[in-house]
Design a protein around this motif. Sequence first.
Motif, PDB file in Angstrom:
ATOM      1  N   ARG A  15       0.833  -1.205   0.000  1.00 37.20           N
ATOM      2  CA  ARG A  15       0.000   0.000   0.000  1.00 37.20           C
ATOM      3  C   ARG A  15       0.867   1.256   0.000  1.00 37.20           C
ATOM      4  O   ARG A  15       0.376   2.362   0.193  1.00 37.20           O
ATOM      5  CB  ARG A  15      -0.904   0.011   1.246  1.00 37.20           C
ATOM      6  CG  ARG A  15      -1.947  -1.080   1.279  1.00 37.20           C
ATOM      7  CD  ARG A  15      -3.013  -0.850   0.220  1.00 37.20           C
ATOM      8  NE  ARG A  15      -3.615   0.465   0.335  1.00 37.20           N
ATOM      9  CZ  ARG A  15      -4.138   1.150  -0.703  1.00 37.20           C
ATOM     10  NH1 ARG A  15      -4.093   0.631  -1.917  1.00 37.20           N
ATOM     11  NH2 ARG A  15      -4.681   2.336  -0.509  1.00 37.20           N
ATOM     12  N   THR A  16       2.151   1.090  -0.218  1.00 37.53           N
ATOM     13  CA  THR A  16       3.101   2.206  -0.186  1.00 37.53           C
ATOM     14  C   THR A  16       3.372   2.701  -1.596  1.00 37.53           C
ATOM     15  O   THR A  16       3.441   1.919  -2.539  1.00 37.53           O
ATOM     16  CB  THR A  16       4.407   1.754   0.499  1.00 37.53           C
ATOM     17  OG1 THR A  16       4.097   1.287   1.822  1.00 37.53           O
ATOM     18  CG2 THR A  16       5.399   2.890   0.596  1.00 37.53           C
ATOM     19  N   SER A  17       3.518   4.008  -1.721  1.00 40.64           N
ATOM     20  CA  SER A  17       3.745   4.640  -3.022  1.00 40.64           C
ATOM     21  C   SER A  17       5.241   4.772  -3.304  1.00 40.64           C
ATOM     22  O   SER A  17       6.041   4.951  -2.389  1.00 40.64           O
ATOM     23  CB  SER A  17       3.108   6.033  -3.051  1.00 40.64           C
ATOM     24  OG  SER A  17       1.716   5.970  -2.792  1.00 40.64           O
ATOM     25  N   ILE A  18       5.568   4.722  -4.583  1.00 37.62           N
ATOM     26  CA  ILE A  18       6.942   4.945  -5.038  1.00 37.62           C
ATOM     27  C   ILE A  18       6.985   6.276  -5.779  1.00 37.62           C
ATOM     28  O   ILE A  18       6.140   6.558  -6.626  1.00 37.62           O
ATOM     29  CB  ILE A  18       7.411   3.811  -5.971  1.00 37.62           C
ATOM     30  CG1 ILE A  18       7.613   2.522  -5.185  1.00 37.62           C
ATOM     31  CG2 ILE A  18       8.688   4.197  -6.701  1.00 37.62           C
ATOM     32  CD1 ILE A  18       8.825   2.518  -4.279  1.00 37.62           C
ATOM     33  N   LYS A  19       7.971   7.092  -5.468  1.00 36.43           N
ATOM     34  CA  LYS A  19       8.073   8.415  -6.084  1.00 36.43           C
ATOM     35  C   LYS A  19       8.720   8.343  -7.474  1.00 36.43           C
ATOM     36  O   LYS A  19       9.832   7.832  -7.606  1.00 36.43           O
ATOM     37  CB  LYS A  19       8.936   9.330  -5.217  1.00 36.43           C
ATOM     38  CG  LYS A  19       8.301   9.808  -3.932  1.00 36.43           C
ATOM     39  CD  LYS A  19       9.278  10.768  -3.274  1.00 36.43           C
ATOM     40  CE  LYS A  19       8.693  11.404  -2.040  1.00 36.43           C
ATOM     41  NZ  LYS A  19       9.632  12.395  -1.476  1.00 36.43           N
ATOM     42  N   PRO A  20       8.065   8.921  -8.487  1.00 39.54           N
ATOM     43  CA  PRO A  20       8.736   9.039  -9.775  1.00 39.54           C
ATOM     44  C   PRO A  20       9.541  10.324  -9.929  1.00 39.54           C
ATOM     45  O   PRO A  20      10.368  10.431 -10.831  1.00 39.54           O
ATOM     46  CB  PRO A  20       7.564   9.022 -10.769  1.00 39.54           C
ATOM     47  CG  PRO A  20       6.414   9.571 -10.004  1.00 39.54           C
ATOM     48  CD  PRO A  20       6.641   9.213  -8.561  1.00 39.54           C
ATOM     49  N   TRP A  21       9.285  11.316  -9.050  1.00 33.12           N
ATOM     50  CA  TRP A  21       9.965  12.615  -9.171  1.00 33.12           C
ATOM     51  C   TRP A  21      10.695  12.959  -7.876  1.00 33.12           C
ATOM     52  O   TRP A  21      10.233  12.630  -6.777  1.00 33.12           O
ATOM     53  CB  TRP A  21       8.948  13.719  -9.484  1.00 33.12           C
ATOM     54  CG  TRP A  21       8.223  13.474 -10.772  1.00 33.12           C
ATOM     55  CD1 TRP A  21       8.759  13.468 -12.024  1.00 33.12           C
ATOM     56  CD2 TRP A  21       6.833  13.171 -10.928  1.00 33.12           C
ATOM     57  NE1 TRP A  21       7.785  13.186 -12.957  1.00 33.12           N
ATOM     58  CE2 TRP A  21       6.597  12.999 -12.312  1.00 33.12           C
ATOM     59  CE3 TRP A  21       5.761  13.025 -10.035  1.00 33.12           C
ATOM     60  CZ2 TRP A  21       5.345  12.687 -12.830  1.00 33.12           C
ATOM     61  CZ3 TRP A  21       4.513  12.720 -10.545  1.00 33.12           C
ATOM     62  CH2 TRP A  21       4.313  12.550 -11.930  1.00 33.12           C
ATOM     63  N   PRO A  22      11.840  13.649  -7.973  1.00 34.11           N
ATOM     64  CA  PRO A  22      12.690  13.917  -6.796  1.00 34.11           C
ATOM     65  C   PRO A  22      12.269  15.154  -6.009  1.00 34.11           C
ATOM     66  O   PRO A  22      13.011  16.130  -5.892  1.00 34.11           O
ATOM     67  CB  PRO A  22      14.079  14.098  -7.424  1.00 34.11           C
ATOM     68  CG  PRO A  22      13.802  14.699  -8.756  1.00 34.11           C
ATOM     69  CD  PRO A  22      12.517  14.070  -9.228  1.00 34.11           C
ATOM     70  N   SER A  23      11.061  15.085  -5.452  1.00 31.30           N
ATOM     71  CA  SER A  23      10.560  16.206  -4.649  1.00 31.30           C
ATOM     72  C   SER A  23       9.601  15.664  -3.611  1.00 31.30           C
ATOM     73  O   SER A  23       9.224  14.485  -3.643  1.00 31.30           O
ATOM     74  CB  SER A  23       9.851  17.233  -5.543  1.00 31.30           C
ATOM     75  OG  SER A  23       8.750  16.642  -6.213  1.00 31.30           O
ATOM     76  N   CYS A  24       9.198  16.526  -2.685  1.00 31.41           N
ATOM     77  CA  CYS A  24       8.254  16.111  -1.640  1.00 31.41           C
ATOM     78  C   CYS A  24       7.013  15.488  -2.275  1.00 31.41           C
ATOM     79  O   CYS A  24       6.483  15.997  -3.272  1.00 31.41           O
ATOM     80  CB  CYS A  24       7.872  17.332  -0.793  1.00 31.41           C
ATOM     81  SG  CYS A  24       6.650  16.960   0.481  1.00 31.41           S
ATOM     82  N   ARG A  25       6.555  14.396  -1.704  1.00 31.88           N
ATOM     83  CA  ARG A  25       5.402  13.692  -2.281  1.00 31.88           C
ATOM     84  C   ARG A  25       4.178  14.594  -2.372  1.00 31.88           C
ATOM     85  O   ARG A  25       3.330  14.406  -3.260  1.00 31.88           O
ATOM     86  CB  ARG A  25       5.086  12.449  -1.449  1.00 31.88           C
ATOM     87  CG  ARG A  25       4.008  11.553  -2.073  1.00 31.88           C
ATOM     88  CD  ARG A  25       4.417  11.014  -3.422  1.00 31.88           C
ATOM     89  NE  ARG A  25       3.444  10.059  -3.945  1.00 31.88           N
ATOM     90  CZ  ARG A  25       3.498   9.522  -5.146  1.00 31.88           C
ATOM     91  NH1 ARG A  25       4.483   9.847  -5.966  1.00 31.88           N
ATOM     92  NH2 ARG A  25       2.592   8.669  -5.556  1.00 31.88           N
ATOM     93  N   HIS A  26       4.054  15.581  -1.502  1.00 32.59           N
ATOM     94  CA  HIS A  26       2.903  16.481  -1.569  1.00 32.59           C
ATOM     95  C   HIS A  26       2.856  17.267  -2.879  1.00 32.59           C
ATOM     96  O   HIS A  26       1.803  17.778  -3.261  1.00 32.59           O
ATOM     97  CB  HIS A  26       2.933  17.466  -0.401  1.00 32.59           C
ATOM     98  CG  HIS A  26       2.708  16.838   0.940  1.00 32.59           C
ATOM     99  ND1 HIS A  26       1.660  15.980   1.205  1.00 32.59           N
ATOM    100  CD2 HIS A  26       3.394  16.952   2.113  1.00 32.59           C
ATOM    101  CE1 HIS A  26       1.715  15.593   2.465  1.00 32.59           C
ATOM    102  NE2 HIS A  26       2.755  16.154   3.036  1.00 32.59           N
ATOM    103  N   THR A  27       3.985  17.389  -3.569  1.00 39.55           N
ATOM    104  CA  THR A  27       4.003  18.112  -4.842  1.00 39.55           C
ATOM    105  C   THR A  27       3.633  17.220  -6.026  1.00 39.55           C
ATOM    106  O   THR A  27       3.397  17.726  -7.129  1.00 39.55           O
ATOM    107  CB  THR A  27       5.396  18.721  -5.119  1.00 39.55           C
ATOM    108  OG1 THR A  27       6.342  17.665  -5.359  1.00 39.55           O
ATOM    109  CG2 THR A  27       5.872  19.588  -3.957  1.00 39.55           C
ATOM    110  N   HIS A  28       3.559  15.922  -5.830  1.00 42.14           N
ATOM    111  CA  HIS A  28       3.443  15.014  -6.965  1.00 42.14           C
ATOM    112  C   HIS A  28       2.105  15.042  -7.689  1.00 42.14           C
ATOM    113  O   HIS A  28       2.089  14.955  -8.935  1.00 42.14           O
ATOM    114  CB  HIS A  28       3.812  13.597  -6.534  1.00 42.14           C
ATOM    115  CG  HIS A  28       5.284  13.411  -6.373  1.00 42.14           C
ATOM    116  ND1 HIS A  28       5.907  12.185  -6.456  1.00 42.14           N
ATOM    117  CD2 HIS A  28       6.284  14.299  -6.146  1.00 42.14           C
ATOM    118  CE1 HIS A  28       7.204  12.326  -6.283  1.00 42.14           C
ATOM    119  NE2 HIS A  28       7.449  13.612  -6.080  1.00 42.14           N
ATOM    120  N   PRO A  29       0.961  15.155  -7.014  1.00 39.80           N
ATOM    121  CA  PRO A  29      -0.281  15.312  -7.789  1.00 39.80           C
ATOM    122  C   PRO A  29      -0.237  16.538  -8.688  1.00 39.80           C
ATOM    123  O   PRO A  29      -0.736  16.517  -9.819  1.00 39.80           O
ATOM    124  CB  PRO A  29      -1.353  15.451  -6.700  1.00 39.80           C
ATOM    125  CG  PRO A  29      -0.768  14.811  -5.493  1.00 39.80           C
ATOM    126  CD  PRO A  29       0.701  15.090  -5.565  1.00 39.80           C
TER     127      PRO A  29
END
Length: 444
Positions: A257-271
Amino acid sequence: MSSARPEPLSLTSALVRLTREKPVTQADLDMAALFTLDALANSLAGRNSAPGRILLKWFDGNSAANVAPDPGRMAFLLGGLCHILETDDLHRESVVHPGCVVVPAAYALAAKYGKGGRELLTAILHGFEAAARVGMAVGPEHYRIWHNTATCGPFGAAMAAAALLDLDDEAAINALGNAGSQSSGLWQFLETGAMTKHLHAGHAAEAGVRAGELAALGFTGPARILEGEKGFFRAACPDADPDAVTRNPDAPWQLVRTSIKPWPSCRHTHPTIDAGEELRARLTRDGVSLDQIAEIVVETYQAALDVCDRPVAASDYEAKFSLQHSIAAALICEQVNFDAFGEKARADCAGLAAKVRVLRADPWASAYPASWGGRVTIRLASGETLHAERTNAKGDPEAPLSKQDMIAKAKMLLTHGKVAEPDRLIDAILDMATGGETPALNLF
């Protein structure tokens, strides 16, 4: 004649039991190997950074020649390195980055005690479970002041340590109690962009290792560290939800249920980045120049504003925690990679970032933390508007990266970290799921 009613289990007791009773399938091990690859690749890539070089200098300066490194200090180093580049994983419901704490702790112990790959991956499943379940219980008010990875991570590191050190249930409870008593980590560093966040991950990993090793020798800890009158929830969690620690025991492992980041920034910025990339493609397709943009509105949830409302980013690190820079970068840069947060990109994006307005809005505010979404609206000088929205971001379980995507990301990180023969290390880490040994890492 009445009999004494048995005392209910402490929350840590119940958490240990729940975790150890969950079945582990081959698919679970395969997924754990991918998450281990992601975390270790982040650690190796983190060496190629200013904070990473400081951590390596500290570690090397305090290491004896020809002596195997202490697993606690090794866990600290790997954890700190893993959390530097902002490309590590995230468990949304708990707002915890489990990989940068659990994987370093488990790897350091497996390397010291010669544990095989499947043992290591099983311990990592246990560690993710504990960190995420405690994180889901702390409540949203905790996150306003406390960094959940730092405060909930020690429980995960200790649970992983308990598995690798073959602790019985009583000793595992002692380990979690003492790990939880070391929970710490405040958000104050955000005001200046200090390097403290990396310290948080390293300390949490080391705390779990130390607590586990001591428990193996009979060192006791508080069983009611979570729910006690002077425990973690009472001290730091004004709206805690203690039942969340053991809720839905038959759910899939929290690792999946854990997300993997595609971009090198805080996850809050990803949407926002995800939506921004869609809008960039539409503007390009329609031949619309970015100069025609009059305003950009980012609608999101409160935690994203608390952490990432940063109109002006004065450093790479501040840019990674800026919704304003992130949407500008998504619209301007061909790829949102490490360079997209560098000095040149910040200069290129500053004008567009100044046109960004961020605000809290439903349904994303109400859906958080189960869902991390948002909407980006572009208003052109002509009056025309375009918008794109995300219920979840790329890399979430609902929009997962493929195995090949994750391998490609790991290779990018390992190349950034100047790792020789990255393909060989990738294969060795993934082979652990089918009986391979725990591979050696060359950090220097």
